[in-house]
Design an enzyme around this catalytic site. Sequence first.
Site, mmCIF file in Angstrom:
data_model
loop_
_atom_site.group_PDB
_atom_site.id
_atom_site.type_symbol
_atom_site.label_atom_id
_atom_site.label_comp_id
_atom_site.label_asym_id
_atom_site.label_seq_id
_atom_site.Cartn_x
_atom_site.Cartn_y
_atom_site.Cartn_z
ATOM 1 N N GLU A 45 64.732 -40.278 -30.947
ATOM 2 C CA GLU A 45 63.752 -39.229 -31.163
ATOM 3 C C GLU A 45 64.078 -38.077 -30.222
ATOM 4 O O GLU A 45 64.073 -38.241 -28.998
ATOM 5 C CB GLU A 45 62.345 -39.760 -30.905
ATOM 6 C CG GLU A 45 61.982 -40.932 -31.809
ATOM 7 C CD GLU A 45 60.568 -41.418 -31.604
ATOM 8 O OE1 GLU A 45 59.925 -40.978 -30.631
ATOM 9 O OE2 GLU A 45 60.108 -42.233 -32.414
ATOM 10 N N ASP A 56 51.567 -34.514 -25.321
ATOM 11 C CA ASP A 56 52.495 -35.022 -24.321
ATOM 12 C C ASP A 56 51.857 -35.058 -22.947
ATOM 13 O O ASP A 56 51.112 -34.158 -22.558
ATOM 14 C CB ASP A 56 53.758 -34.151 -24.277
ATOM 15 C CG ASP A 56 54.518 -34.182 -25.585
ATOM 16 O OD1 ASP A 56 54.617 -35.274 -26.163
ATOM 17 O OD2 ASP A 56 54.987 -33.117 -26.027
ATOM 18 N N TYR A 167 54.486 -44.330 -37.246
ATOM 19 C CA TYR A 167 54.461 -44.343 -35.780
ATOM 20 C C TYR A 167 53.042 -44.682 -35.325
ATOM 21 O O TYR A 167 52.108 -43.918 -35.548
ATOM 22 C CB TYR A 167 54.873 -42.967 -35.260
ATOM 23 C CG TYR A 167 55.139 -42.874 -33.766
ATOM 24 C CD1 TYR A 167 54.184 -43.249 -32.826
ATOM 25 C CD2 TYR A 167 56.344 -42.361 -33.294
ATOM 26 C CE1 TYR A 167 54.420 -43.139 -31.467
ATOM 27 C CE2 TYR A 167 56.598 -42.234 -31.930
ATOM 28 C CZ TYR A 167 55.629 -42.629 -31.025
ATOM 29 O OH TYR A 167 55.862 -42.516 -29.677
#
Length: 257
Positions: A45, A56, A167
């Site tokens: 990734e 993040d 995911y």
Amino acid sequence: MSRLSEIFGTRNKCFLPFVTAGHPDLETTLEILLQLAGAGSDIIELGVPFSDPIADGPVIQRSSFSALEHGYSLDDMLDVIRQFRSQSDTGIILMTYLNPVYQYGLERLEARTREVGLDGILISDLTPEEYARLNPFRRLDTIFLAAPTSSDQRLKVISESSRGFLYLVARTGVTGRQTNVSESVPATVERIRRFTDLPIAVGFGITTRKDVELVWQWAEGAVVGSAIVQFIEENREAPDLPARVGKLVRSLLPDLS
């Protein structure tokens, strides 16, 4: 069948490392990608640096801000993928946000990714509903995020929209924080299985070999991101940085024999 489907279809369990493009620089990023592939990674990734990376944690945010200082374009990053693809058949996907994709142009990105050999894309802030409206990518596998807090109806929509794999975020919040994998993952994986046969990769808070082993008990893929990015940050001045990253990944991979 896409490359991602082939990888999950032929391998028992998959390891998916995450690195930020351009951290510490793009030349080193290419070398790191090749080391990741050589160390046994199945799908890599590659994160596109963005100025407002809301999903993040601080480690990946710092790597993004550092990479942005170089002024690299998305074309520069796609060229790294082209160079990587000429030397490796390891799977590779982009992880990004909608803003850089819009700025680049959806049709342009689809055409360019075909040229460079990209396999898939995960746009963190793109919902399945918006994706269905835009219908931007016909060749690229599109991966969507599911969470333990997602309702069954939401998991159904996410499952129907995803291609390549799904995911699963091991816990709510941002990347980089520890999580109790054994508590957060099994029940959600079981719920997702009701709606799809797609492989499931688990990320967010997966940092150790033990975490990878636990994830592999229930899901097909384990994603390690912040631990690798932090290692790159701490060793960025080392002349053998890419080789060190490869060694780190080998230490994270459980023995499947």
